[in-house]
Design an enzyme around this catalytic site. Structure first.
Site, short mmCIF file in Angstrom:
data_model
loop_
_atom_site.label_atom_id
_atom_site.label_comp_id
_atom_site.label_asym_id
_atom_site.label_seq_id
_atom_site.Cartn_x
_atom_site.Cartn_y
_atom_site.Cartn_z
N LYS A 22 53.34 53.92 -32.81
CA LYS A 22 52.53 52.70 -32.97
C LYS A 22 51.13 53.07 -33.48
O LYS A 22 50.63 52.46 -34.43
CB LYS A 22 52.41 51.99 -31.60
CG LYS A 22 51.25 51.02 -31.49
CD LYS A 22 51.16 50.38 -30.14
CE LYS A 22 50.36 51.12 -29.10
NZ LYS A 22 48.89 51.03 -29.22
N ASN A 23 50.53 54.08 -32.87
CA ASN A 23 49.14 54.40 -33.21
C ASN A 23 49.00 55.12 -34.55
O ASN A 23 47.88 55.29 -35.05
CB ASN A 23 48.48 55.20 -32.07
CG ASN A 23 48.23 54.32 -30.86
OD1 ASN A 23 48.36 53.09 -30.95
ND2 ASN A 23 47.90 54.91 -29.73
N ARG A 94 42.90 45.45 -30.87
CA ARG A 94 41.64 46.03 -31.35
C ARG A 94 41.77 46.77 -32.67
O ARG A 94 40.82 46.84 -33.44
CB ARG A 94 41.11 47.02 -30.32
CG ARG A 94 40.80 46.45 -28.99
CD ARG A 94 40.34 47.56 -28.08
NE ARG A 94 39.30 48.34 -28.74
CZ ARG A 94 38.01 48.04 -28.73
NH1 ARG A 94 37.60 46.99 -28.07
NH2 ARG A 94 37.14 48.79 -29.35
N CYS A 118 37.87 45.61 -23.29
CA CYS A 118 39.28 45.42 -22.94
C CYS A 118 39.52 46.02 -21.57
O CYS A 118 38.60 46.53 -20.95
CB CYS A 118 40.20 45.98 -24.00
SG CYS A 118 40.43 47.73 -23.88
N ARG A 123 34.72 49.89 -24.86
CA ARG A 123 35.23 50.24 -26.20
C ARG A 123 34.42 49.65 -27.35
O ARG A 123 34.90 48.80 -28.11
CB ARG A 123 36.70 49.86 -26.31
CG ARG A 123 37.56 50.55 -25.28
CD ARG A 123 39.01 50.22 -25.43
NE ARG A 123 39.66 50.93 -26.51
CZ ARG A 123 40.92 50.73 -26.87
NH1 ARG A 123 41.64 49.84 -26.22
NH2 ARG A 123 41.46 51.41 -27.84
N SER A 165 35.94 60.07 -32.00
CA SER A 165 36.63 58.77 -31.88
C SER A 165 37.79 58.71 -32.87
O SER A 165 37.60 58.97 -34.07
CB SER A 165 35.64 57.63 -32.15
OG SER A 165 36.33 56.47 -32.59
N VAL A 166 38.94 58.34 -32.37
CA VAL A 166 40.13 58.21 -33.22
C VAL A 166 39.91 57.10 -34.25
O VAL A 166 40.00 57.31 -35.46
CB VAL A 166 41.38 57.90 -32.34
CG1 VAL A 166 42.60 57.59 -33.20
CG2 VAL A 166 41.67 59.07 -31.41
N ASP A 308 46.39 58.52 -22.95
CA ASP A 308 47.51 57.57 -22.99
C ASP A 308 48.71 58.01 -22.14
O ASP A 308 49.68 57.27 -22.01
CB ASP A 308 47.97 57.35 -24.44
CG ASP A 308 46.94 56.59 -25.25
OD1 ASP A 308 45.99 56.04 -24.66
OD2 ASP A 308 47.07 56.55 -26.50
N ILE A 330 38.06 60.01 -21.21
CA ILE A 330 37.97 59.26 -22.47
C ILE A 330 37.49 57.83 -22.22
O ILE A 330 36.55 57.36 -22.87
CB ILE A 330 39.33 59.25 -23.22
CG1 ILE A 330 39.85 60.67 -23.40
CG2 ILE A 330 39.22 58.50 -24.56
CD1 ILE A 330 39.13 61.54 -24.41
N ARG A 400 53.80 45.44 -26.25
CA ARG A 400 52.83 45.79 -27.30
C ARG A 400 53.11 47.18 -27.85
O ARG A 400 52.71 47.48 -28.97
CB ARG A 400 51.41 45.78 -26.73
CG ARG A 400 50.91 44.41 -26.40
CD ARG A 400 49.48 44.47 -25.98
NE ARG A 400 48.67 45.09 -27.02
CZ ARG A 400 47.39 45.33 -26.92
NH1 ARG A 400 46.75 45.00 -25.82
NH2 ARG A 400 46.72 45.89 -27.91
#
Ligand code: EPZ
Length: 419
Positions: A22-23, A94, A118, A123, A165-166, A308, A330, A400
């Site tokens: 997903k990411n 987001r 969130c 964030r 930051s990703v 995660d 994080i 999600r």
């Protein structure tokens, strides 16, 4: 509202195939705005992906999802383009903010809703905006929206992110593709999903070099021909099922469609705890360990242990001997699963950024609810090992990010039903 019912203590065995990430898919979809025609394979059919596709449609791209094959085709005919990402779409996901870089780069302007806080933390997107400003964008915040403009296009420069930051790395990377001259991004996130985005951008024609946490991008033109890209596997989904196996696979749980070298730190940690893992080229076999050992973990950017997987690992640590600690480094508010796990009998205490877990404890089924994706899946894991029945509410969080969760677990003999 839908719920999951789980009857715990069923041994897991069989095979689970991991879906696309997903990411990784989300930034690649956002970057597709730059292209004319792309075909993306191995996309996970989960809510966040559908929301991003809705956003691309809103912007004016044409999309075609072939669900049976997990493929999406995206066309940008450059007609009736709306350089706007509205609140209603960004507030539910987001990653919508990632279209900022592509819109600004291609159309020289963008109006993107600020995502807001969130469930896992405040964030902010200050690092995204910092990079885009350095690339020459004029940015204003008004009425909850980011207004960005680069009338003469973006200009390459040197940017050092003050922290990793990703999302900010992804936005800056996409924006730099067409920026004039050379862009050097320092202190970047180097998650496998970012490497996948880079491989997608290279297929589109980008000239990108990597060295440690530095990414150098030389101004390039987007190829006019169409490209095909296969998204990498979801390492967080893999980690989640590895932990399920660590908890319940007495004989063997095979997890395939993966590359074990990408999740080396997770495999090492599970092995240290005492889980038996056999690595093959594109799969792993997991066998529950006999005597599990305590461990202390801190979540870190890749290649460190991922935030995660923090909630899922915590469930495993309720079953090991002794006191384990997890420091969440994080996000500032990512222990929302703890009160629910405690209601199921876990002994967990939180001190500042650290969760202290005393094990082993017998968990008992309860009615629970969660506030974010990974917290929800940790409750599924807890339900799978608990005595009696667990009812999980608000499962839209799971939808999600986990493709075919119940189907995959049922195939491995778990008793889990959606009602
Ligand atoms: C990505 O979020 C992932 N989302 C998250 O996955 C993941 O937890 C996170 O990276 C960390 O690995 C996607 O890829 C879509 P960050 P992102 O920017 O990019 C702070 C999941 O469950 N920060 O690396 O939003 C931020 O508040 C999710 O799939 C700033 O201060 O994460 C956080 O504390 C949830 N200013 C830290 O940096 C900024 O401008 C890392 O966030 C940006 C971030």
């Amino acid at each position: 509202m839908q719920k999951l019912l789980i009857k715990g203590k069923k041994e897991l065995s069989g095979k689970i195939s991991i879906s696309g990430s997903k990411n990784a898919t989300l930034p690649i979809l956002a970057a597709s705005i730059l292209a004319k025609h792309v075909t993306i394979k191995n996309i996970p059919l989960v809510k966040d992906i559908f929301t991003m596709v809705e956003l691309l449609n809103f912007i004016g791209l044409k999309t075609k999802i072939i669900k049976k094959k997990n493929i999406i085709e995206i066309f940008n005919f450059d007609k009736k383009i709306n350089t706007l990402a509205p609140y209603k779409l960004v507030k539910t996901m987001r990653a919508g903010v990632l279209v900022l870089g592509s819109l600004l780069s291609k159309y020289k302007k963008a109006k993107v809703s600020l995502p807001g806080g969130c469930a896992i933390g405040t964030r902010p997107v200050d690092l995204h905006l910092y990079a885009l400003k350095k690339l020459g964008a004029k940015i204003k915040i008004k009425n909850g929206y980011i207004y960005a403009e680069a009338k003469n296009g973006l200009k390459g420069t040197k940017i050092r992110f003050p922290s990793i930051s990703v999302g900010a790395t992804e936005n800056a990377l996409i924006a730099s593709f067409k920026a004039k001259g050379r862009t050097v991004l320092k202190n970047c996130a180097m998650e496998p999903e970012i490497k996948d985005l880079i491989s997608f951008l290279k297929k589109l024609g980008a000239n990108i070099n990597l060295k440690g946490r530095t990414i150098t991008i030389k101004e390039s033109k987007v190829k006019s021909s169409s490209i095909i890209h296969q998204v990498i596997f979801d390492r967080i989904e893999l980690g989640t099922y590895m932990i399920a196996g660590a908890l319940l696979a007495k004989k063997n749980l095979l997890i395939d469609k993966i590359q074990p070298n990408i999740i080396k730190s997770e495999i090492d940690i599970l092995k240290k705890i005492g889980i038996k893992i056999i690595k093959k080229k594109n799969s792993v076999n997991i066998i529950k360990g006999k005597s599990l050992k305590r461990i202390n973990i801190t979540t870190k950017p890749y290649p460190g242990f991922p935030t995660d997987l923090q909630a899922q690992l915590m469930v495993l640590l309720t079953q090991v001997n002794g006191v384990s600690k997890i420091k969440e480094n994080i996000f500032e508010n990512r222990f929302m699963h703890v009160p629910e796990l405690k209601r199921m009998g876990a002994h967990i205490e939180i001190k500042n950024k650290t969760a202290i877990i005393k094990g082993p404890t017998k968990l008992t089924g309860a009615e629970v609810m969660a506030t974010d994706l990974r917290a929800s899946v940790s409750l599924v894991l807890a339900g799978l090992i608990a005595e009696n029945r667990t009812i999980i509410n608000r499962i839209y969080h799971l939808d999600r990010g986990y493709e075919f969760l119940e189907r995959k677990l049922k195939n491995c003999k778990a008793e889990i039903t959606r009602v």
